[in-house]
Write an enzyme that holds these catalytic residues in place. Structure first.
Site, short mmCIF file in Angstrom:
data_model
loop_
_atom_site.label_atom_id
_atom_site.label_comp_id
_atom_site.label_asym_id
_atom_site.label_seq_id
_atom_site.Cartn_x
_atom_site.Cartn_y
_atom_site.Cartn_z
N SER D 64 0.80 -1.24 0.00
CA SER D 64 0.00 0.00 0.00
C SER D 64 0.83 1.28 0.00
O SER D 64 0.28 2.36 -0.24
CB SER D 64 -0.93 0.04 1.21
OG SER D 64 -1.97 -0.89 1.06
N LYS D 67 0.55 3.51 -2.92
CA LYS D 67 -0.57 4.44 -3.12
C LYS D 67 -0.12 5.90 -3.06
O LYS D 67 -0.78 6.78 -3.63
CB LYS D 67 -1.67 4.18 -2.08
CG LYS D 67 -2.32 2.81 -2.21
CD LYS D 67 -3.18 2.46 -0.99
CE LYS D 67 -3.80 1.07 -1.12
NZ LYS D 67 -4.51 0.64 0.12
N TYR D 189 -3.21 -2.12 -10.54
CA TYR D 189 -3.22 -2.07 -9.08
C TYR D 189 -2.40 -3.22 -8.48
O TYR D 189 -1.61 -3.03 -7.55
CB TYR D 189 -4.66 -2.10 -8.57
CG TYR D 189 -4.78 -1.97 -7.08
CD1 TYR D 189 -4.62 -0.74 -6.46
CD2 TYR D 189 -5.05 -3.08 -6.29
CE1 TYR D 189 -4.71 -0.61 -5.09
CE2 TYR D 189 -5.15 -2.96 -4.92
CZ TYR D 189 -4.98 -1.73 -4.31
OH TYR D 189 -5.08 -1.61 -2.96
N TYR D 241 -4.23 3.03 7.65
CA TYR D 241 -5.46 2.25 7.74
C TYR D 241 -6.34 2.82 8.87
O TYR D 241 -6.51 4.02 8.96
CB TYR D 241 -5.16 0.76 7.98
CG TYR D 241 -4.27 0.19 6.91
CD1 TYR D 241 -4.55 0.40 5.55
CD2 TYR D 241 -3.15 -0.56 7.23
CE1 TYR D 241 -3.73 -0.12 4.57
CE2 TYR D 241 -2.34 -1.09 6.25
CZ TYR D 241 -2.63 -0.86 4.92
OH TYR D 241 -1.83 -1.38 3.96
N VAL D 259 1.14 -3.82 3.98
CA VAL D 259 1.08 -5.12 4.66
C VAL D 259 2.34 -5.95 4.45
O VAL D 259 2.49 -7.03 5.03
CB VAL D 259 -0.15 -5.97 4.25
CG1 VAL D 259 -1.42 -5.34 4.77
CG2 VAL D 259 -0.19 -6.19 2.76
#
Lengths: 305, 305, 305, 305
Positions: D64, D67, D189, D241, D259
């Site tokens: 992530s 992103k 993605y 998160y 993660v």
């Protein structure tokens, strides 16, 4: 030494067209009667300077801004045990939502949504023999203004129309997350929301958060440096209802707002700034106040980011 | 003429091993003290017969079953205006949930979840000068038993521990969906939940719903045929908390349960049947009572499906 | 012997003003082109009679009504293991909601919301070598009409616009609640929704549910009596999307609707009745169809309650 | 000039007992095989210094964290139109939740939850002819390391197990909030999540965010000062998160986690710091990594608050 006089006077001119755009809170008669043209701004620096513009010395209802004072009162004394009863995360829901509270078994997401603030207020009662006097003394001490008091009419109106908060308090009690009687907690909560202060009072009383917990003018220790840093983090995370991300994006300072139209923000190491304009946006934050603070960090080219 | 004696006695033997499996409600001392071995069952037919087994004449706390009585009291008089304030759909949520109430702006999903029942109770107050006496008279009239009353200790305990219901009532009030004072509505609600009746009382007092609104024994008209049919439809849709589908699937009759361990069901045109066993399943319904009714429709080979 | 001719012709006249009030489904071109003035109704009795009015022999897209056929196909063979993967409760949410699915960890609330129907379709694939042929044969067998087929254009359109169903299927797969490939399940699902049948076909093919699982005309055993009773209970609980309570209250029969404008209902022991009118209400059910069935149970003075 | 060598080596010793406490991500074989004893940390300062400890040069799956790169790629070019399609608020829900997406009609809460990141990835495709090459070039450019690439095995595994993300993408498409084909968006993605980088790479490639958008070493302008400040605000609000409040409270820096066990944080005007430890806490963030960053701001007595 920077003078903020020019900047805040520019801002006061620039936001003028916005004063009619917001909607004054109407759930209480005393709030709904406020003149929406009111605008005040005050900057207090850690060097002891004070800069003001507009209605910066006029009192208004601080409402949810009071949640910072009650939190500061209990954080030192309770330590981490507070966080067993209330979380530290943004809620992603309206300030008075019961939904998340139910999904998360009666533990409010953070101390600045109403449910969390009620838990904090419950702790204030536990820690003080005469909690309302204790709270008022605390606020007078932070601000250096011994005449600060609550508005009797507002306090009474809060009680009469506070069914949603009564629902939250009863709900918390059903999860055993209030130690005191529901009515006692609500009573103090309605009084804290009714505290009446000016931008100057608020800027001065938040200055300890810009200075590691100690008021730089009076030298009084309000809380420890760790606590001050953490209160700022909590304001950053959840001080602007469901608009914390918007505030971080546009303003870039930790802050706390109230439906009376006030917002206070902190620039750690430098200053605190309070703004007041009664017209609210749809998220319940002062519409012109948000813009005033955005312009403030733009013109000063300072933010925490 | 069918005799149900053999069937209900078989059932009483068959469900015996289940009596220890459920969990007696503990939120009120008076309920938690009940002997979990209690089991009663009563069948009342539209031809005036009565069949009983076990503790069918012993009184217990009817709790949510009372919601059928208050609904029947107001449905005739209020007509369709009632449905502006409460819906008619299954909730898909626990009986005391506030979540859906918030998403649906204070209009409860149906009259049998707690929030909806509070709205109905508010209507009972509106329609009766002395609403508690009116309710007790209504229940005595339906059952033909003039000694029915509420349990004082249970009523008092409901009040002391009723924070969740107080949350719901305040929440409804915040949406302007209670006409009367929160405390007045709660007071009547806690009393109706404390009504103390036996399986025989309940079977008799629900018989009008199996007979188009008229008590077939006394000839009294409790409500019109349309209302009776609709109350049955509402019980079918939402009478068993979040287990209405399970009840439809296994039993196949409209019914209403309470956390005191009672369940009453109606076979339109034929009979009403009441069962009592205090041990509850995780959904809050009588564990052995559910099975007793499932066996009843299996052995009689009758259901509405 | 009752003749339903007079009743359904009265109904056809009476609902005429409603035909323009609903909104034809527009998410697929083939559906949006349907003439909203279409209206058909067919009653099939367990004694083998058939009564029709209006466009009762014209084919339309049965859409979600197909979920009853796939459920009937798997219920006998799978037994109670099906209920490990899908629940039996009303959802209290729109038919294509993902919310509840997430809160309940990928177990759909019931077999008639889209998520649950996808699980049932997954089971059909598991139980049949050529599942689409198996399904069509099953429907032809139930209805006695060997020419029933699916509409190629509708099936293709469902696929092209089925992102919401693709989301549901992928979501179920992420919870390990689909045994087959997502695309294979979606493919069969889109075909079953595209089945094209008339009111006469539907009334005939649901007659086994009014007769304990056996078609009273052909004598074919479609399912056992327990299964028939339970499918009726499931339709009663969750056959009308989020309007099951409304349907129970106004109509009082187990039934299943589709966004093509069809609704089928069952009067156990007596008859099945199918109605078609393409204009939908806000809940996605045929607006005139709901009224036609309400009038039907009013005029016949029959319902399960 | 401060040397961070002593501090990060102390931290490496101090967090050692935590390395076994977390749980390595297991949803992909390539991730589950990682040795949980791995620990690396790198600090890059705006003056061009680099301090490292442990496995700071070993590549891992950034997941992530990618992103932030895609957001930086599109923010300049798209301007405020991006915020019509994705919000800027903390979600109060797990990173892959569909619930809020449904309640808010397909507009993801922020660009760092999976749904929002998929929208950003959709924008990357729109803005680049060969988007995967464009992304890799961008990351190589930020980090100054021309050998950065994605891990083929991880990319393939993401695809095979990515049903939840496929559900999100289809859901967004059903709300018309993806311009490109679902499969094309998912493909990019899954590749961006599979980017393989070291702590050194990450610290260097985030340095532009500590320096107003310009890499202080190479002098390359990655984005404007306003954008850099705003990306920091977004990381602060929603980069960890559902643990953003915890991170603010304990660490007090804007940051982004993945993660794979990596976390990168930014001290505006001073430095960026990357840490890697594969064991995750229950919120999906590196357990030892969180502690390492908490100790870093404690020992340096620096944070944004």
């Amino acid at each position: 030494m920077t003078s903020y006089t020019g900047i805040i006077e520019s801002i006061a001119r620039e936001i003028k067209p916005l004063l009619n755009k917001g909607k004054v809170a109407t759930y209480i008669p005393a709030l709904s009667r406020i003149n929406p043209q009111k605008f005040g701004m005050a900057v207090a620096t850690v060097r002891g300077e004070l800069f003001t513009t507009g209605d910066a010395t006029e009192n208004f209802s601080i409402q949810s801004i009071s949640k910072v004072f009650t939190l500061a009162m209990v954080m030192d004394r309770m330590g981490d045990s507070l966080w067993d009863r209330v979380g530290r995360e943004a809620s992603g829901n309206p300030f008075n939502s019961l939904v998340q509270l139910e999904y998360e078994n009666g533990k409010p997401r953070n101390p600045f949504i109403n449910a969390g603030a009620l838990v904090v207020t419950d702790c204030v009662i536990f820690e003080n023999e005469d909690p309302l006097t204790g709270l008022i003394d605390f606020v007078r001490n932070c601000s250096g203004n011994p005449s600060i008091d609550y508005d009797r009419e507002v306090a009474r109106s809060e009680k009469e129309t506070g069914h949603r908060n009564a629902a939250l308090a009863n709900f918390l009690k059903s999860y055993d997350n209030l130690a005191n009687d529901v009515d006692r907690v609500l009573n103090l909560y309605f009084h804290q929301c009714a505290l009446s202060m000016s931008c100057v009072d608020l800027a001065k009383s938040f200055l300890f958060l810009a200075n590691g917990g100690t008021d730089p003018v009076s030298g009084k220790v309000i809380c420890g440096p760790r606590q001050a840093k953490r209160i700022n983090a909590l304001m950053q995370t959840c001080g602007l209802y469901d608009e914390g991300g918007e505030f971080a994006y546009r303003v870039g300072l930790p802050g706390k707002s109230g439906v009376g139209g006030g917002i206070v923000a902190v620039m750690p190491g430098e200053l605190s700034v309070a703004v007041w304009s009664p017209g609210l946006n749809t998220a319940g934050n002062s519409l012109a106040g948000m813009m005033a603070l955005e312009l403030f960090t733009t013109y000063t080219a300072r933010s925490i980011f």
